[in-house]
Design a protein around this motif. Structure first.
Motif, PDB file in Angstrom:
ATOM      1  N   VAL A   1      -1.096  18.962  10.981  1.00 46.20           N
ATOM      2  CA  VAL A   1      -1.482  17.547  10.825  1.00 46.20           C
ATOM      3  C   VAL A   1      -1.438  17.162   9.338  1.00 46.20           C
ATOM      4  N   ALA A   2      -1.881  18.090   8.466  1.00 48.34           N
ATOM      5  CA  ALA A   2      -1.873  17.800   7.020  1.00 48.34           C
ATOM      6  C   ALA A   2      -0.432  17.594   6.536  1.00 48.34           C
ATOM      7  N   LYS A   3       0.467  18.403   7.047  1.00 50.43           N
ATOM      8  CA  LYS A   3       1.874  18.291   6.620  1.00 50.43           C
ATOM      9  C   LYS A   3       2.443  16.931   7.048  1.00 50.43           C
ATOM     10  N   ASN A   4       2.107  16.544   8.260  1.00 43.44           N
ATOM     11  CA  ASN A   4       2.575  15.277   8.773  1.00 43.44           C
ATOM     12  C   ASN A   4       2.015  14.104   7.969  1.00 43.44           C
ATOM     13  N   LEU A   5       0.733  14.229   7.630  1.00 40.14           N
ATOM     14  CA  LEU A   5       0.098  13.157   6.855  1.00 40.14           C
ATOM     15  C   LEU A   5       0.785  13.018   5.491  1.00 40.14           C
ATOM     16  N   ALA A   6       1.076  14.172   4.862  1.00 41.77           N
ATOM     17  CA  ALA A   6       1.697  14.123   3.531  1.00 41.77           C
ATOM     18  C   ALA A   6       3.027  13.377   3.602  1.00 41.77           C
ATOM     19  N   GLN A   7       3.824  13.676   4.634  1.00 38.26           N
ATOM     20  CA  GLN A   7       5.121  12.983   4.770  1.00 38.26           C
ATOM     21  C   GLN A   7       4.899  11.487   4.963  1.00 38.26           C
ATOM     22  N   ALA A   8       3.900  11.138   5.785  1.00 40.78           N
ATOM     23  CA  ALA A   8       3.643   9.718   6.063  1.00 40.78           C
ATOM     24  C   ALA A   8       3.241   8.977   4.789  1.00 40.78           C
ATOM     25  N   VAL A   9       2.289   9.544   4.024  1.00 43.02           N
ATOM     26  CA  VAL A   9       1.757   8.759   2.890  1.00 43.02           C
ATOM     27  C   VAL A   9       2.701   8.753   1.690  1.00 43.02           C
ATOM     28  N   VAL A  10       3.461   9.854   1.491  1.00 41.59           N
ATOM     29  CA  VAL A  10       4.348   9.868   0.318  1.00 41.59           C
ATOM     30  C   VAL A  10       5.640   9.101   0.633  1.00 41.59           C
ATOM     31  N   ALA A  11       6.195   9.310   1.822  1.00 45.70           N
ATOM     32  CA  ALA A  11       7.489   8.685   2.120  1.00 45.70           C
ATOM     33  C   ALA A  11       7.349   7.243   2.603  1.00 45.70           C
ATOM     34  N   HIS A  12       6.205   6.881   3.185  1.00 47.69           N
ATOM     35  CA  HIS A  12       6.105   5.550   3.799  1.00 47.69           C
ATOM     36  C   HIS A  12       5.015   4.691   3.165  1.00 47.69           C
ATOM     37  N   GLY A  13       3.770   5.075   3.275  1.00 51.63           N
ATOM     38  CA  GLY A  13       2.714   4.247   2.690  1.00 51.63           C
ATOM     39  C   GLY A  13       1.363   4.641   3.240  1.00 51.63           C
ATOM     40  N   VAL A  14       0.329   3.959   2.756  1.00 51.33           N
ATOM     41  CA  VAL A  14      -1.029   4.368   3.102  1.00 51.33           C
ATOM     42  C   VAL A  14      -1.751   3.289   3.912  1.00 51.33           C
ATOM     43  N   SER A  15      -1.008   2.266   4.381  1.00 49.85           N
ATOM     44  CA  SER A  15      -1.661   1.239   5.199  1.00 49.85           C
ATOM     45  C   SER A  15      -1.829   1.767   6.622  1.00 49.85           C
ATOM     46  N   ALA A  16      -2.734   1.136   7.374  1.00 53.86           N
ATOM     47  CA  ALA A  16      -2.941   1.542   8.770  1.00 53.86           C
ATOM     48  C   ALA A  16      -1.625   1.431   9.538  1.00 53.86           C
ATOM     49  N   LYS A  17      -0.801   0.402   9.183  1.00 51.65           N
ATOM     50  CA  LYS A  17       0.469   0.195   9.896  1.00 51.65           C
ATOM     51  C   LYS A  17       1.409   1.395   9.660  1.00 51.65           C
ATOM     52  N   ASP A  18       1.500   1.827   8.408  1.00 47.57           N
ATOM     53  CA  ASP A  18       2.359   2.982   8.109  1.00 47.57           C
ATOM     54  C   ASP A  18       1.831   4.240   8.781  1.00 47.57           C
ATOM     55  N   LEU A  19       0.515   4.400   8.735  1.00 50.02           N
ATOM     56  CA  LEU A  19      -0.065   5.618   9.320  1.00 50.02           C
ATOM     57  C   LEU A  19       0.097   5.608  10.846  1.00 50.02           C
ATOM     58  N   ARG A  20       0.021   4.410  11.427  1.00 50.41           N
ATOM     59  CA  ARG A  20       0.202   4.334  12.897  1.00 50.41           C
ATOM     60  C   ARG A  20       1.646   4.742  13.253  1.00 50.41           C
TER      61      ARG A  20
ATOM     62  N   MET B   1       0.832  -1.186   0.000  1.00 48.80           N
ATOM     63  CA  MET B   1       0.000   0.000   0.000  1.00 48.80           C
ATOM     64  C   MET B   1       0.873   1.246   0.000  1.00 48.80           C
ATOM     65  N   THR B   2       1.381   1.593  -1.173  1.00 48.77           N
ATOM     66  CA  THR B   2       2.172   2.826  -1.291  1.00 48.77           C
ATOM     67  C   THR B   2       1.636   3.634  -2.462  1.00 48.77           C
ATOM     68  N   LEU B   3       1.977   4.926  -2.489  1.00 46.66           N
ATOM     69  CA  LEU B   3       1.572   5.765  -3.618  1.00 46.66           C
ATOM     70  C   LEU B   3       2.660   5.667  -4.686  1.00 46.66           C
ATOM     71  N   THR B   4       2.218   5.361  -5.914  1.00 44.28           N
ATOM     72  CA  THR B   4       3.184   5.253  -7.017  1.00 44.28           C
ATOM     73  C   THR B   4       2.634   6.069  -8.192  1.00 44.28           C
ATOM     74  N   ASP B   5       3.380   6.125  -9.290  1.00 41.80           N
ATOM     75  CA  ASP B   5       2.911   6.870 -10.470  1.00 41.80           C
ATOM     76  C   ASP B   5       1.493   6.464 -10.834  1.00 41.80           C
ATOM     77  N   GLY B   6       0.617   7.446 -11.000  1.00 44.42           N
ATOM     78  CA  GLY B   6      -0.757   7.161 -11.414  1.00 44.42           C
ATOM     79  C   GLY B   6      -1.698   6.862 -10.260  1.00 44.42           C
ATOM     80  N   SER B   7      -1.193   6.786  -9.028  1.00 51.91           N
ATOM     81  CA  SER B   7      -2.091   6.521  -7.885  1.00 51.91           C
ATOM     82  C   SER B   7      -3.128   7.627  -7.799  1.00 51.91           C
ATOM     83  N   ARG B   8      -4.305   7.233  -7.274  1.00 56.57           N
ATOM     84  CA  ARG B   8      -5.392   8.219  -7.152  1.00 56.57           C
ATOM     85  C   ARG B   8      -5.645   8.527  -5.678  1.00 56.57           C
TER      86      ARG B   8
END
Ligand SMILES: Cc1cc2nc3c(=O)[nH]c(=O)nc-3n(C[C@H](O)[C@H](O)[C@H](O)COP(=O)(O)OP(=O)(O)OC[C@H]3O[C@@H](n4cnc5c(N)ncnc54)[C@H](O)[C@@H]3O)c2cc1C
Length: 437
Positions: free
Chosen positions: A323-342, A1-8
């Motif tokens: 919080v938005a800035k933190n979220l952006a770093q989490a989802v772009v640098a790490h991933g979008v799974s609950a584990k990454d977000l935790r 669960m990561t953001l890659t080219d073309g992710s929506r």
């Protein structure tokens, strides 16, 4: 669960939290060389006056947020800033004391969230939320002028959004930024991450239409804060905005509190005819988020701003930014799974929650002071005496400044409030006030 080219990516809500999330996610994705398709769902048109174009709020942008925005190159344009606030005036028991920013710079901005109150005709200013949304669009976000009605999890765990007759997606990530919207429970409760609605208070706002001269002569370039012992009220202020004055009550306040506030001797001392109905250009009773207890994330979903964890009472827009800035770093640098977000998003939310616990203590102290006339006098006198001292020696003024403007974390305010030098000086003023008239 990561953001890659073309992710929506979908962002539900184009208020400050949604727009900041879009700007930061798109910025970081570009730096990481990832091309994203990002949709923002937002039914409101921020060029409209009155409630249809407004995300009801006092419209004070804290100095800490202005500095952060400036550092990003996001300087607010002149037509968005209604007033540069240079200080505030504290009113209590018929007395008042002016407090300038400790560093004597003009760094707080008063804005309208929409295009202005209901009665504004062809306003010469622009909406703060509209400005942020335009920034997000300039970064490549696509605006869908629609209300998200349902979010469904597909078999591959991606999410689909239904708005009106159309389905959108599937999305690799959905950011919930819909504030305290009535639809939030319906949108998030079925997604399996244990969503619970935030605790809320009913606050109150009233826009008084005066004229620029009256506002300038009665309020100047200051926010006026009133220490009033009205049930449920945590904070009351009047904020100048050119020919308007925004009366803003925070706490479990409502209409009765607003009536009591506008008819109080202190407010009538500033605006003798504040309750004259012809002065009321707009009024509303918006909800205030005073606690979010669940986890603000799950697989492919995260909540930001008022719809998740935010700052108690003050600087909600600044909290949305952080919080938005933190979220952006989490989802772009790490991933979008609950584990990454935790691992990478939850700590920022936990820090805000801890800070809010101290915020509750700070406002409890203000409540106690409001109830005891001798403590109110002591606070006012200590503040007045400090005004001729250098900035770093104005112990009470800095605490009040940061509490009322939302410019510093509650942990800093609390640390200054338990400083023995401050407590000693305040205790001496309290004793003097107790035995003097
Ligand atoms: C009385 C009062 C005074 C305040 N004063 C201040 C202040 O002076 N300074 C400060 O910093 N903060 C202040 N706040 C807090 C501040 O208003 C909020 O923290 C801030 O607006 C949160 O931004 P947001 O984007 O999370 O939510 P919102 O600003 O509420 O934006 C949410 C957006 O989501 C949209 N939306 C809702 N449902 C849907 C849906 N189903 N689909 C698509 N879009 C949807 C809405 O139309 C809206 O545009 C105040 C709050 C209150 C109640």
């Amino acid at each position: 669960m990561t953001l890659t080219d073309g992710s929506r990516v979908a962002i539900v809500g184009g208020g400050p939290a949604g727009s900041f999330s879009a700007v930061f996610i798109l910025n970081l994705a570009r730096l990481a060389g990832i091309k994203l398709n990002l949709d923002i769902f937002e039914p409101k048109d921020f060029t409209r006056t009155g409630p249809p174009g407004c995300n009801h709020c006092g419209g004070v942008v804290s100095e800490s947020l202005l500095q952060l925005l400036a550092a990003e190159g996001l300087v607010l344009p002149e037509n968005v800033v209604m007033e540069g606030i240079e200080g505030y005036v504290l009113h209590s028991d018929g007395e008042e004391v002016g407090i300038t920013t400790p560093l004597a710079e003009k760094r707080i901005a008063a804005v309208f969230r929409g295009a202005g109150p209901k009665d504004a005709k062809d306003p010469a200013w622009s909406s703060f939320d509209g400005h942020l949304l335009a920034l997000a669009q300039a970064k490549g976000a696509k605006l869908l002028r629609a209300k998200a009605e349902t979010i469904t999890k597909l078999t591959d765990s991606r999410l689909q959004i239904r708005a009106g007759d159309e389905s959108h997606g599937p999305y690799d990530l959905v950011v919930g930024a819909c504030g305290l919207s009535r639809e939030a429970a319906g949108l998030f409760a079925g997604l399996g991450f244990g969503y619970t609605e935030p605790r809320r208070y009913k606050a109150a706002i009233c826009e008084l239409h005066l004229d620029e001269e009256t506002v300038a002569s009665r309020l100047g370039e200051s926010m006026h804060v009133f220490l009033q012992d009205i049930p449920g009220l945590k904070f009351a202020a009047i904020i100048p905005k050119r020919s308007y004055a925004t009366a803003c009550l925070l706490g479990d306040a409502g209409k009765e509190a607003m009536d009591a506030f506008l008819t109080s001797a202190e407010v009538r001392g500033v605006f003798p005819d504040a309750l004259d109905p012809s002065r009321t250009a707009c009024a509303c009773l918006p909800n205030l988020n005073v606690g979010f207890h669940g986890e603000p994330f799950g697989d492919r979903i995260a909540l930001v701003g008022d719809c998740g964890v935010t700052r108690l009472y003050k600087d909600g827009i600044g909290a949305a930014y952080r919080v938005a800035k933190n979220l952006a770093q989490a989802v772009v640098a790490h991933g979008v799974s609950a584990k990454d977000l935790r691992a990478h998003f939850a700590p920022a939310c936990a820090q805000l929650r801890r800070d809010n616990l101290l915020g509750n203590l700070c406002f409890l102290a203000v409540d106690i002071i409001k109830k005891l006339p001798f403590l109110r006098r002591a606070m006012l006198r200590m503040t007045a005496k400090e005004q001729c001292r250098p900035g770093h020696e104005r112990l009470m003024s800095v605490i009040l400044w940061d509490t009322f403007t939302g410019s510093a974390p509650y942990s800093e305010i609390f640390a200054r409030a338990v400083n023995p030098v401050f407590l000693g000086r305040f205790a001496m003023e309290a004793v003097k006030a107790l035995f003097s008239r």
